[in-house]
Structures are given as C-alpha cells and as structure tokens.
Design an enzyme around this catalytic site. Structure first.
Site, short mmCIF file in Angstrom:
data_model
loop_
_atom_site.label_atom_id
_atom_site.label_comp_id
_atom_site.label_asym_id
_atom_site.label_seq_id
_atom_site.Cartn_x
_atom_site.Cartn_y
_atom_site.Cartn_z
N GLY A 45 39.53 36.37 49.57
CA GLY A 45 39.07 35.54 48.55
C GLY A 45 38.82 36.10 47.19
O GLY A 45 39.65 37.22 46.95
N CYS B 255 47.07 35.76 45.37
CA CYS B 255 46.85 37.02 45.12
C CYS B 255 47.88 37.96 44.44
O CYS B 255 48.02 38.86 43.96
CB CYS B 255 45.73 38.01 45.94
SG CYS B 255 46.62 38.02 47.38
N GLY C 166 33.83 38.49 47.68
CA GLY C 166 34.08 39.72 48.68
C GLY C 166 32.99 40.68 48.38
O GLY C 166 32.58 41.32 49.51
N GLU D 120 40.15 41.38 51.44
CA GLU D 120 41.39 41.24 50.80
C GLU D 120 41.14 40.26 49.55
O GLU D 120 40.96 39.16 49.72
CB GLU D 120 42.47 40.53 51.75
CG GLU D 120 43.74 40.25 51.06
CD GLU D 120 44.76 39.61 51.75
OE1 GLU D 120 45.84 39.33 51.45
OE2 GLU D 120 44.28 39.02 53.08
#
Length: 338
Positions: free
Chosen positions: A232, A287, A237, A252
């Site tokens: 996310g 991403c 994170g 990630e």
C-alpha cells in the site's frame, strides 16, 4: 451484471464461512451502484481466527510438502476454471477494465502454480565447512523454518493478485495466514477463501477478515502474529513498521517508475504506445505505473507527438466494455484527491 446477493458475503474464520457482527457495502466505482454486502467479523470472531492460526502453526509447518503443493495446485486450477467470473467480480469492485481484470486472474493462476512448485523445493542449504582446517570432513545443514502466522494486509488496486502474493508463499512454506483485504475491494479475497476451503488445508491455516483500520491496528500489534506483510502507501506502511518494531514487517510501497527512451531505440511509436498504456491502464493506481518519462533530446521531438496521440487514443468508459482501456479510479474520494 447483477452481483447483489440476498445476504452478506461471509468472512472466512479459520477456514469456515461466517456472517459477521456488521456489514460493509461494496459499490461499483463506475456508477456507484451496490455490488454486494460483506460480513465484517466481530472481536470474538477475530480472536478465534488468530487463536486458530496460532494453534495450527506447528502442525502446519511440519506438514508434508506434497500436501501444501497439492492444495496450491488446486487453487491455481480453480482460479483458472472460474477466471471469467472472478474477472467480472474484480471489475465490479475495483473498476478496472475487464481485459485488465482477466489479466490479473491469469497472473494469480501463475502465482499459485509457482508457489506449489516452490513448496516442493523449499528446504535449506548445504554448506561446506572445510574452508578452515578444523572443518575438514564436515558439512553444515541450514534448515528454513516459518516464523509463524502471517498477517497479510492487501490493497485495492489488485484485489486478487496482491492477495495471492501473500497467501501463496505463506501456505507454500507452512505458515498460517490471516488476510485483511482492502475494505473497498474484499470480494476477490473472499472468493479465494471459498477456493481455499475446498482443499485439505488444516483448520486455521487461513482466514479472510474484512476489517476496519482500528481492528487491523490491533492485529498489527498482536504478538501472536510475528510477520506482517503490507502492500500500500508509503505513510501507512512505515507507520505499521513503527508500530511493530519487534516483528518481521515486509513492505511493498509506492513507486516512482520511469520509462527511459534512448535515441537508438528502433520503434519510438511503439515506445509511445507502451508508455501511454502503462501510465494509464490501472487509472494510474499502480506502484509500477509509468510516472515519468526520460527522453534523449535527439528523439524528444519525434516521441512527444506520438505519445500525445497514444494517450488521446486511450478509451475511457464503462469498464465492462472490452474496448475500454481506462476505467474509473476506485472511488469519489480518490478522484477528488487527484
């Protein structure tokens, strides 16, 4: 397509379907229509899921490789068999065009197949020790042991495949996993729960819990879940990592993906097409979406008009239309932020 069911889609508590203490409504990002309601587990159900994962952890990590591999192969096959249905569910909850949803299902099929292969290979290392005279005639064996139950927190942009990225490796090595799907896109993860329940995995090997932020924070802090896997945004994170300093936290996070076009590339129009496609195919919600383009000056004048034309050619609209390239962002709040 009518995705509405008479009662909420159940959560999966230690491998069993259960209705929850409350519900959440999933809406189609394209037109806001109601897609389904989903069961939200209460505290007692969450506790049972965690306790079951902890109680089965030792048994599961000692399970034969073929048992875990067979379960993962079953999931891969069933995803393939239900690919059209699941792609439609992804489009319903996420809004991505159907052709990209189908590609996501195919990727998840591969993830579980590869995990099944790795379950049979996962062992350890043999290390020679005769690099020093005292080690002559000796070998060291390194064994790999799962840390324990995993908490997997998944995002909305790939509601099946990024869940697969957490579930498949965990089960391959014999680590129970509790999945917390994104609240806007829980349906794909719940279908995965249905398929996992068809296998011979032990009770407690998996749970799928559609939860809110407060309940998720409690799971992050729970010492019985020593591994947290999160995909996310960067701020969220890193806040999870700060909240669980003694855990193994796998992050990630967002990217800043660049496409580089050099003067010796033989197909500038092809480069423009790929940049246009993969800067927009997930409505930018990825991403690894192209976020910046670096071009050598000698080809910039040729690339720019080709890129503008390629972007203008991207078709927007109803994501169920197979000719549409770019669907809506996930909700109105995301559109306002953008």
């Amino acid at each position: 397509m009518d995705m509405i069911t008479p009662e909420p889609r159940p959560a999966w508590i230690a491998g069993r379907p259960e209705q929850g203490a409350s519900t959440l409504t999933v809406r189609h990002p394209y037109d806001g229509s109601e897609v389904a309601t989903v069961a939200v587990p209460g505290p007692e159900q969450v506790e049972r899921a965690v306790a079951a994962a902890v109680s089965v952890a030792k048994e599961f990590r000692r399970s034969p490789a073929h048992t875990r591999a067979n379960a993962l192969e079953h999931v891969s096959r069933r995803l393939a068999e239900r690919a059209e249905e699941i792609a439609e569910v992804i489009t319903a909850e996420n809004g991505k065009p159907l052709k990209w949803a189908a590609a996501e299902v195919n990727r998840a099929v591969s993830v579980f197949r590869i995990a099944a292969e790795e379950a049979r290979r996962f062992s350890g290392d043999l290390q020679r020790l005769d690099s020093d005279p005292s080690g002559e005639g000796r070998l060291a064996i390194t064994r790999r042991i799962p840390r324990g139950p995993v908490l997997g927190i998944a995002p909305f942009n790939f509601p099946l495949n990024l869940v697969a990225h957490k579930v498949a490796p965990s089960l391959a090595v014999g680590a129970p996993i509790i999945i917390k799907p994104a609240p806007r896109t829980p349906l794909s993860a719940l279908i995965l729960g249905e398929i996992l329940a068809e296998t011979d995995l032990p009770e407690g090997a998996f749970s799928v819990l559609p939860l809110g932020n407060e309940e998720t924070a409690a799971l992050v802090a729970d010492p019985r879940l020593p591994v947290v896997s999160f995909t996310g945004s960067g701020p969220v994170g890193w806040s999870l990592a700060d909240a669980a300093p003694r855990k193994h936290v796998v992050l990630e996070l967002g990217g800043n993906a660049a496409a580089v076009v050099l003067r010796d590339w033989p197909d500038p129009e092809g480069a423009a097409q790929r940049i246009a496609t993969f800067g927009n195919y997930q409505a930018g919600q990825s991403c690894i979406a192209v976020q910046r383009v670096i071009v050598e000056r000698e080809v910039a004048d040729e690339l720019l008009p080709a890129l503008l034309e390629a972007v203008q050619a991207q078709r927007t609209g109803d994501p169920y239309d197979t000719t549409v390239d770019v669907g809506p962002v996930v909700d109105e709040a995301a559109a306002e932020r953008i």
